[in-house]
Design an enzyme around this catalytic site. Structure first.
Site, short mmCIF file in Angstrom:
data_model
loop_
_atom_site.label_atom_id
_atom_site.label_comp_id
_atom_site.label_asym_id
_atom_site.label_seq_id
_atom_site.Cartn_x
_atom_site.Cartn_y
_atom_site.Cartn_z
N ARG A 63 -7.23 8.07 16.82
CA ARG A 63 -5.93 7.97 16.16
C ARG A 63 -5.43 9.13 15.13
O ARG A 63 -6.63 10.07 14.77
CB ARG A 63 -6.33 6.83 14.91
N LYS A 78 9.28 -3.19 15.36
CA LYS A 78 9.69 -2.24 14.58
C LYS A 78 10.76 -1.39 15.70
O LYS A 78 11.68 -0.80 14.93
CB LYS A 78 8.45 -1.42 14.35
N TYR A 131 4.14 -6.34 17.36
CA TYR A 131 4.21 -5.56 16.14
C TYR A 131 5.18 -4.16 16.50
O TYR A 131 6.37 -3.98 15.90
CB TYR A 131 2.99 -5.07 15.21
N ILE A 136 -17.35 -1.26 16.32
CA ILE A 136 -16.53 -0.40 17.12
C ILE A 136 -15.89 -1.10 18.19
O ILE A 136 -16.56 -1.39 19.17
CB ILE A 136 -17.48 0.71 17.52
N ALA A 149 7.16 -5.44 5.70
CA ALA A 149 6.91 -5.90 7.03
C ALA A 149 5.52 -6.33 7.03
O ALA A 149 4.77 -6.05 6.41
CB ALA A 149 7.31 -4.57 7.81
N TYR A 159 0.68 -1.44 -0.04
CA TYR A 159 -0.13 -0.17 -0.05
C TYR A 159 0.87 1.39 0.00
O TYR A 159 0.85 1.99 -1.11
CB TYR A 159 -0.81 -0.11 1.10
N ASN A 176 10.04 -12.12 10.45
CA ASN A 176 9.87 -11.34 9.34
C ASN A 176 10.49 -9.74 9.50
O ASN A 176 11.11 -9.35 8.49
CB ASN A 176 8.39 -11.35 8.99
N ASN A 197 7.97 -10.26 -1.74
CA ASN A 197 7.67 -11.39 -2.06
C ASN A 197 6.19 -11.75 -2.35
O ASN A 197 5.73 -12.95 -2.64
CB ASN A 197 7.82 -12.27 -0.78
N LEU A 198 5.70 -10.83 -2.49
CA LEU A 198 4.02 -10.84 -2.95
C LEU A 198 3.21 -11.67 -1.95
O LEU A 198 2.38 -12.07 -2.41
CB LEU A 198 3.82 -11.06 -4.32
#
Ligand code: UDP
Length: 333
Positions: A224, A148, A144, A210, A78, A11, A95, A32-33
């Site tokens: 956010r 990072k 996650y 929600i 990632a 994206y 990964n 790597n699709l």
């Protein structure tokens, strides 16, 4: 400039490839699709060269960097889902952390000293002081975010040890789509708020759930900072042009404005003209209540200014993409 882009079919990767090509770079994609789409890369680069490979394949990375005379790398590849990372933490370490270590090794081998990397607000965890500046100590609350932050630590070491110049761009919530509707967000399964809201508007889902309305925020739903994907792409180009070997850049990329889940739903109703039913569900594990960027450093250091990150611009462009591509990218293209 010859630029290798990992995760080029994803994206944010594809939107950035398009801008790099428009600014005169020769882009070589590496993906790597597993999540990305060939069509996204092809549309972004008008049929540029895409190497299908894994980050773990250090040898293939080195051969590609050498054969294509690559001068700088932009690294997106990632896994990036909080919920999935809680379920499969090892997958995220392997990964994201080991994959980035393999890339850093390949760069060192090839003498490449400029690397722009996707990082995330998730490294900050659930900070108390909002807006969040880069001074906030990293304290991830999910695997996650931890993966990072681990990558940023590897980069800091490589910077000191080998003189690698790096820019870690800490995104808040990427959203929106290309203004011509050719590129957009297509994840499978989709877990992000805005695409799901628009899928409800399209009639592909009955309602939006929600995840929690009892957070300590003005309307009880999570807040956010949504930033347009083209503003993120622009920051990558600016970081690439600024970055020097041995330099360390760690910078937040957000609009500086907070929007709640309910506000997104209400705004999407106005943009789409659809009712968008919603139902309150329980909290999603790992979700901090409020994340809003202090983006002063990006503004001063990168000379970056979000241009497309109003809610209207984000939702209008995303709605155009979803209407034109209700099933996402065509797989045959
Ligand atoms: N969210 C929600 N329902 C959904 C998807 C997301 O209420 O179906 C909420 C989620 O709990 C978070 C916000 O929307 O507070 C943004 O979630 P998203 O997954 O888009 O991005 P994240 O902030 O997790 O990176």
């Amino acid at each position: 400039m010859n630029v290798l882009v990992t995760g080029a079919a994803g994206y944010i990767g594809s939107h950035t490839c398009r801008l790099l090509v428009q600014s005169g770079c020769r882009v070589i994609g590496y993906d790597n699709l597993s999540q990305g789409h060939c069509a996204a890369f092809e549309r972004a680069t008008n049929g540029g060269r895409l190497v299908v490979g894994d980050l773990a394949d250090t040898d293939l990375l080195q051969r590609t960097l050498t054969a294509e005379a690559v001068e700088a790398v932009v690294h997106f590849a990632a896994l990036a889902l909080v919920g999935e990372s809680i379920e499969y933490p090892q997958r995220y370490h392997q990964n994201n952390v080991e994959g980035s270590a393999s890339l850093i090794q390949a760069l060192h081998h090839c003498g490449i000293k400029r690397l722009v990397v996707s990082s995330t607000t998730a490294i900050y965890g659930a900070p108390e002081i909002i807006p969040i500046s880069e001074e906030t100590p990293p304290a991830p609350i999910n695997p996650y975010g931890q993966s990072k932050w681990d990558v940023e630590c590897l980069l800091q070491e490589a910077c000191q040890r080998d003189g690698l110049g790096f820019a870690a761009l800490r995104y808040f919530n990427a959203a929106g789509a290309a203004s011509d509707g050719l590129l957009g967000e297509d994840h499978s399964p989709e877990t992000h708020l805005i695409p799901i809201v628009l899928q409800v508007a399209l009639g592909q889902r009955d309602r939006i759930q929600i995840f929690g309305d009892d957070y300590p925020t003005p309307d009880g739903t999570c807040v956010r900072d949504y930033v347009h994907v083209n503003d993120l792409a622009d920051a990558h180009l600016k970081a690439l042009n600024l970055l020097q070997p041995g330099q360390k850049i760690q910078v937040n990329l957000g609009s500086g404005t907070g929007t709640s889940v309910l506000e997104i739903v209400e705004h999407a109703r106005r943009v789409t003209g659809h009712e968008i039913p919603c139902a309150v569900a329980s909290r999603r594990p790992g979700d901090p209540p409020c994340l809003i960027a202090d983006n002063a450093l990006a503004r001063s250091m990168l000379k970056w200014k979000p241009q497309h990150s109003s809610l209207d611009s984000i939702l209008t462009s995303a709605w155009r993409w979803h209407q034109r591509h209700p099933q996402g990218y065509p797989s045959s293209e």
